[in-house]
Design an enzyme around this catalytic site. Structure first.
Site, mmCIF file in Angstrom:
data_model
loop_
_atom_site.group_PDB
_atom_site.id
_atom_site.type_symbol
_atom_site.label_atom_id
_atom_site.label_comp_id
_atom_site.label_asym_id
_atom_site.label_seq_id
_atom_site.Cartn_x
_atom_site.Cartn_y
_atom_site.Cartn_z
ATOM 1 N N ARG A 109 -18.847 4.017 -33.668
ATOM 2 C CA ARG A 109 -18.868 2.194 -34.017
ATOM 3 C C ARG A 109 -18.745 1.282 -32.296
ATOM 4 O O ARG A 109 -18.610 2.075 -31.337
ATOM 5 C CB ARG A 109 -18.404 1.935 -34.882
ATOM 6 C CG ARG A 109 -16.970 1.930 -34.894
ATOM 7 C CD ARG A 109 -15.848 1.189 -36.000
ATOM 8 N NE ARG A 109 -14.744 1.082 -35.801
ATOM 9 C CZ ARG A 109 -13.593 1.104 -36.714
ATOM 10 N NH1 ARG A 109 -14.230 0.716 -37.706
ATOM 11 N NH2 ARG A 109 -12.475 0.389 -36.471
ATOM 12 N N ASN A 147 -16.956 -7.522 -36.899
ATOM 13 C CA ASN A 147 -15.265 -7.014 -37.109
ATOM 14 C C ASN A 147 -14.888 -6.664 -35.874
ATOM 15 O O ASN A 147 -15.371 -6.220 -35.588
ATOM 16 C CB ASN A 147 -15.697 -5.470 -37.969
ATOM 17 C CG ASN A 147 -14.423 -4.948 -38.653
ATOM 18 O OD1 ASN A 147 -13.887 -5.270 -39.451
ATOM 19 N ND2 ASN A 147 -13.906 -3.750 -37.699
ATOM 20 N N GLU A 148 -13.478 -7.521 -35.770
ATOM 21 C CA GLU A 148 -12.396 -6.974 -34.489
ATOM 22 C C GLU A 148 -13.382 -7.268 -33.499
ATOM 23 O O GLU A 148 -13.249 -5.662 -32.527
ATOM 24 C CB GLU A 148 -12.303 -5.699 -35.384
ATOM 25 C CG GLU A 148 -10.819 -5.875 -36.058
ATOM 26 C CD GLU A 148 -10.240 -4.756 -36.217
ATOM 27 O OE1 GLU A 148 -10.512 -3.452 -36.080
ATOM 28 O OE2 GLU A 148 -9.208 -4.683 -37.602
ATOM 29 N N GLU A 308 -7.555 -7.516 -43.876
ATOM 30 C CA GLU A 308 -7.364 -6.265 -43.557
ATOM 31 C C GLU A 308 -5.428 -5.654 -43.526
ATOM 32 O O GLU A 308 -5.160 -6.457 -42.431
ATOM 33 C CB GLU A 308 -7.796 -5.368 -42.661
ATOM 34 C CG GLU A 308 -9.572 -5.395 -42.923
ATOM 35 C CD GLU A 308 -10.252 -4.709 -41.834
ATOM 36 O OE1 GLU A 308 -9.495 -4.267 -41.131
ATOM 37 O OE2 GLU A 308 -10.833 -5.116 -41.140
ATOM 38 N N PHE A 358 -10.041 9.969 -44.422
ATOM 39 C CA PHE A 358 -8.482 9.356 -45.096
ATOM 40 C C PHE A 358 -7.294 8.318 -45.108
ATOM 41 O O PHE A 358 -6.644 8.491 -44.771
ATOM 42 C CB PHE A 358 -7.749 11.147 -44.830
ATOM 43 C CG PHE A 358 -8.125 12.244 -44.591
ATOM 44 C CD1 PHE A 358 -8.277 12.666 -46.321
ATOM 45 C CD2 PHE A 358 -8.776 13.223 -43.743
ATOM 46 C CE1 PHE A 358 -8.729 13.943 -46.624
ATOM 47 C CE2 PHE A 358 -9.275 13.941 -44.416
ATOM 48 C CZ PHE A 358 -9.750 14.680 -45.553
ATOM 49 N N HIS A 359 -9.048 7.391 -45.078
ATOM 50 C CA HIS A 359 -7.542 6.332 -44.431
ATOM 51 C C HIS A 359 -7.162 5.605 -45.589
ATOM 52 O O HIS A 359 -7.574 6.194 -46.621
ATOM 53 C CB HIS A 359 -8.703 4.893 -43.433
ATOM 54 C CG HIS A 359 -8.871 4.856 -41.885
ATOM 55 N ND1 HIS A 359 -7.331 3.960 -41.386
ATOM 56 C CD2 HIS A 359 -8.834 6.402 -41.183
ATOM 57 C CE1 HIS A 359 -6.910 4.344 -40.581
ATOM 58 N NE2 HIS A 359 -7.940 5.350 -40.498
HETATM 59 C C1 GLA Z 1 -9.600 -2.563 -38.443
HETATM 60 C C2 GLA Z 1 -11.855 -1.524 -38.839
HETATM 61 C C3 GLA Z 1 -11.875 -1.584 -39.818
HETATM 62 C C4 GLA Z 1 -10.853 0.115 -40.534
HETATM 63 C C5 GLA Z 1 -9.371 -0.038 -40.444
HETATM 64 C C6 GLA Z 1 -8.603 1.497 -40.129
HETATM 65 O O1 GLA Z 1 -8.869 -3.214 -39.151
HETATM 66 O O2 GLA Z 1 -11.450 -3.370 -39.156
HETATM 67 O O3 GLA Z 1 -12.656 -1.497 -39.935
HETATM 68 O O4 GLA Z 1 -11.338 1.051 -39.162
HETATM 69 O O5 GLA Z 1 -9.240 -0.568 -39.049
HETATM 70 O O6 GLA Z 1 -7.461 1.093 -39.685
#
Ligand code: GLA
Length: 666
Positions: A109, A147-148, A308, A358-359
């Site tokens: 990604r 995202n981030e 998150e 596995f998250h």
């Molecule tokens: C980040 C991302 C998520 C995911 C989590 C996993 O915060 O924004 O997409 O990858 O980590 O811990």
């Protein structure tokens, strides 16, 4: 009408990974857990636009309608952190290049260059398409852009943009040459075209070059964000827009600077410790988010949102650690205590495949018949009861944090490789946490009205404005604790001459002549019983008095901690990293002198107390992070149990209480 007074509870939801019958089960499980908000579509670009300009919105229409019918609101994401394969193939020039000159390929990604025109065009196009279709959808509560933000690039597009940014910042090459001190190592530039991004090079980079590149890149990512935000705002000005910040000192983003551009500060926080440090890290993240939220505003309450975190796992030391039963709830309530408008998780349902299969998830691979889901249901009920708490977090201590100082201290040419701005901020914050004193983590230069004590840990880069800011605060009757390396360099990372810390010598009443960094396991004893690690230095008193002194070696008898009356206030200087207890004692004493007392005096060690108070009343959050029952001297009605305590609150091991304090109207 949806009820938006509820706290936000839910997390990242990826219906694109599941067939429609699972969506129905999801919505049912969400209702049972009292989920109020889910983030949809973060990585759904290839499902939304499978071919350039061809959109498939039918599945998202159905998902949003299902959620709306269940009174679950949506943070709708723009999917621009995951461009589809067709995009990368069509625009190889938009793939990122590392500092080593390697062009990355599709397969993960975030594989794009944020400065590449093709990427930005494609991002605007999918954002516009989403805005056209959903800006007025009744389920929509919030736009979640991207995202981030946090990747970097060294491609020719980036290089060209960097030169433009530099020309804008410095005006002309003479000024740039002076700022970067290019007279060193024959780096004098005579044409803008000679300046590239700081790619892999023979030996140490120029510190000014590196620093400006980080600043430039933060601004570039910010423009990528504001471009999308403006499209979304135009489509419906009533829907707030944000993006989720990833925390960590490696991130090439100055989040404080970004915070004026978001309607709500939203952060992702994943602790990297299993023991109680996880709780102190969470508190630091929360207090930082609150500081960003207040940054540059007069009236903002400091509300922010935990966008998150991992529900049941902590990832550290190369493996997953299970959070003990009840810890997810306690950590969530701790975030609400410190101003979060709720608790959102990554993720709702664990995927069957993909890199993060596995998250952590609220609905794991085991399904809803599981401890984690049952705890999720309990958490939903608890958060429901906390909705009445709207008052701001009470804090009269400010701690500064500065990403640019962090970037600059990472330069390998510093006197020690162990200098870490973030660790110094965390140490100061942790000492206050252990002392039971709440602080806001502020951006240097922010308004200090209402703060009695200012703590300045390792603020290496200090420009004239920030130097005056510290001086004026103390001169006007404020209190400050400043630690080593603060004020040593100017905003271009050029050392200020005449003795360290050049920008703050007068207010501190000291002059530092030499640095003596310490070895990894070295501890230097101090008078009074404390010890120092990481760093020491030769401090001369030029008005200050010594509070403690070094007791061995070349610094024997020389000041380690000093105190200086300046104008109507007082400033302490700390020339080493104090051990935890000594640091806590020093900050407790400085706070006491400044008129700041702990939130709930008499609270046992390991119990966190945070107060939120304002014209509508006062609420005291008590979080027992120990594995034993604890008693806290406090009074009020616990929102979780309805029980009223008059003078003492009993907390079970790992338990929480949220007291509506006496005199607060119901
Ligand atoms: C980040 C991302 C998520 C995911 C989590 C996993 O915060 O924004 O997409 O990858 O980590 O811990």
């Amino acid at each position: 009408m949806p009820d938006d007074t509820r706290l936000r509870y839910g997390g990242d939801y990826n219906p694109e990974q599941w067939p429609p019958q699972v969506w129905r089960e999801d919505v049912d499980l969400m209702r049972r857990a009292r989920v109020t908000l889910v983030t949809v579509g973060v990585f759904a670009w290839s499902r939304l636009e499978p071919r350039p300009g061809r959109y498939t919105f039918d599945w998202l229409d159905e998902v949003l309608d299902l959620l709306h019918a269940a009174d679950i609101r949506v943070a709708l994401a723009t999917p621009t952190a995951g461009p589809p394969p067709w995009f990368s193939l069509a625009h190889p020039d938009a793939l990122p290049v590392t500092a080593d000159g390697v062009r990355l390929h599709h397969g993960s990604r975030d594989t794009y260059c944020a400065a590449a025109p093709a990427y930005r065009r494609a991002a605007r196009r999918i954002t516009t398409a989403l805005a056209d279709r959903y800006a007025h959808h009744p389920a929509l509560a919030l736009w979640h852009v991207h995202n981030e933000y946090g990747t970097t690039c060294h491609c020719p597009h980036t290089e060209a943009a960097f030169r433009r940014w530099l020309a804008d910042r410095h005006g002309d090459l003479d000024t740039l040459n002076d700022a970067w001190v290019t007279s060193f190592w024959s780096q004098h530039y005579t044409d803008w075209a000679q300046i590239g991004t700081p790619r892999a090079t023979q030996y140490l980079h120029n510190p000014g070059h590196l620093l400006d590149f980080r600043r430039f890149w933060s601004d570039t990512l910010l423009t990528a964000y504001t471009e999308q935000r403006d499209l979304l705002r135009t489509a419906n000005p009533d829907v707030p827009v944000t993006t989720n910040y990833v925390l960590g000192d490696w991130v090439p983003v100055d989040h404080g600077r970004w915070s004026r551009e978001v309607d709500l500060v939203a952060v992702d926080h994943y602790p990297s410790a299993v023991d109680r440090d996880a709780e102190t890290q969470a508190a630091l993240a929360a207090d930082t988010a609150r500081g960003w939220s207040r940054h540059g505003t007069d009236g903002r309450t400091g509300d922010w949102l935990l966008m998150e975190t991992a529900p049941n796992l902590i990832y550290t030391d190369g493996r997953m650690h299970t959070k003990e039963p009840g810890r997810m709830l306690r950590q969530s309530v701790a975030h609400v205590a410190r101003g979060s408008r709720g608790a959102l998780f990554f993720q709702w349902r664990a995927p069957r495949g993909g890199a993060e299969r596995f998250h952590s998830a609220l609905v794991g691979h085991a399904g809803a018949d599981s401890r984690v889901y049952r705890e999720a249901v309990r958490l939903g009920h608890v958060l429901d009861r906390l909705a009445e708490v709207r008052a701001p977090v009470a804090a009269t201590v400010a701690v500064t944090a500065d990403p640019a100082s962090g970037w600059a201290l990472r330069h390998p040419g510093m006197p020690s490789t162990r200098l870490d701005h973030h660790a110094e901020v965390a140490a100061a914050h942790g000492a206050l946490w252990r002392a039971g004193i709440t602080c806001d983590v502020v951006v240097a230069g922010d308004r200090l009205d209402g703060y009695r004590l200012l703590v300045v840990p390792a603020l290496y880069l200090v420009d004239d404005r920030v130097s005056a800011w510290v001086r004026d605060h103390v001169h006007g009757g404020g209190y400050a604790v400043v630690t080593y390396l603060s004020g040593v360099a100017d905003e271009h990372a050029r050392v200020r001459l005449g003795g360290y810390p050049g920008a703050l010598r007068d207010v501190l009443g000291i002059r530092v002549e030499e640095f003596h960094p310490l070895a990894v396991d070295e501890r230097v004893p101090l008078t009074g019983g404390g010890t120092g690690t990481v760093w020491s230095e030769t401090v001369h008193l030029t008005g200050a008095t010594a509070v403690t002194a070094y007791t061995t070696g070349v610094l024997h008898g020389r000041p380690a901690v000093t105190r200086h009356r300046y104008g109507a206030g007082t400033a302490w200087y700390v020339s080493t990293r104090l051990d935890d207890d000594t640091y806590r004692r020093l900050l407790t004493e400085a706070a006491r002198t400044a008129g700041v007392t702990p939130v709930c005096p008499g609270t046992p060690d390991g119990v966190e107390a945070v107060r939120r108070s304002g014209p509508d009343g006062s609420w005291l959050f008590l979080l027992n992070h120990t594995d034993r029952p604890q008693t806290v001297p406090a009074a009020g009605t616990d929102l979780l149990t309805g029980v009223t305590a008059t003078g003492a609150v009993d907390l079970p091991a790992g338990g929480v209480a949220v007291l509506r304090e006496p005199d607060t109207p119901q």
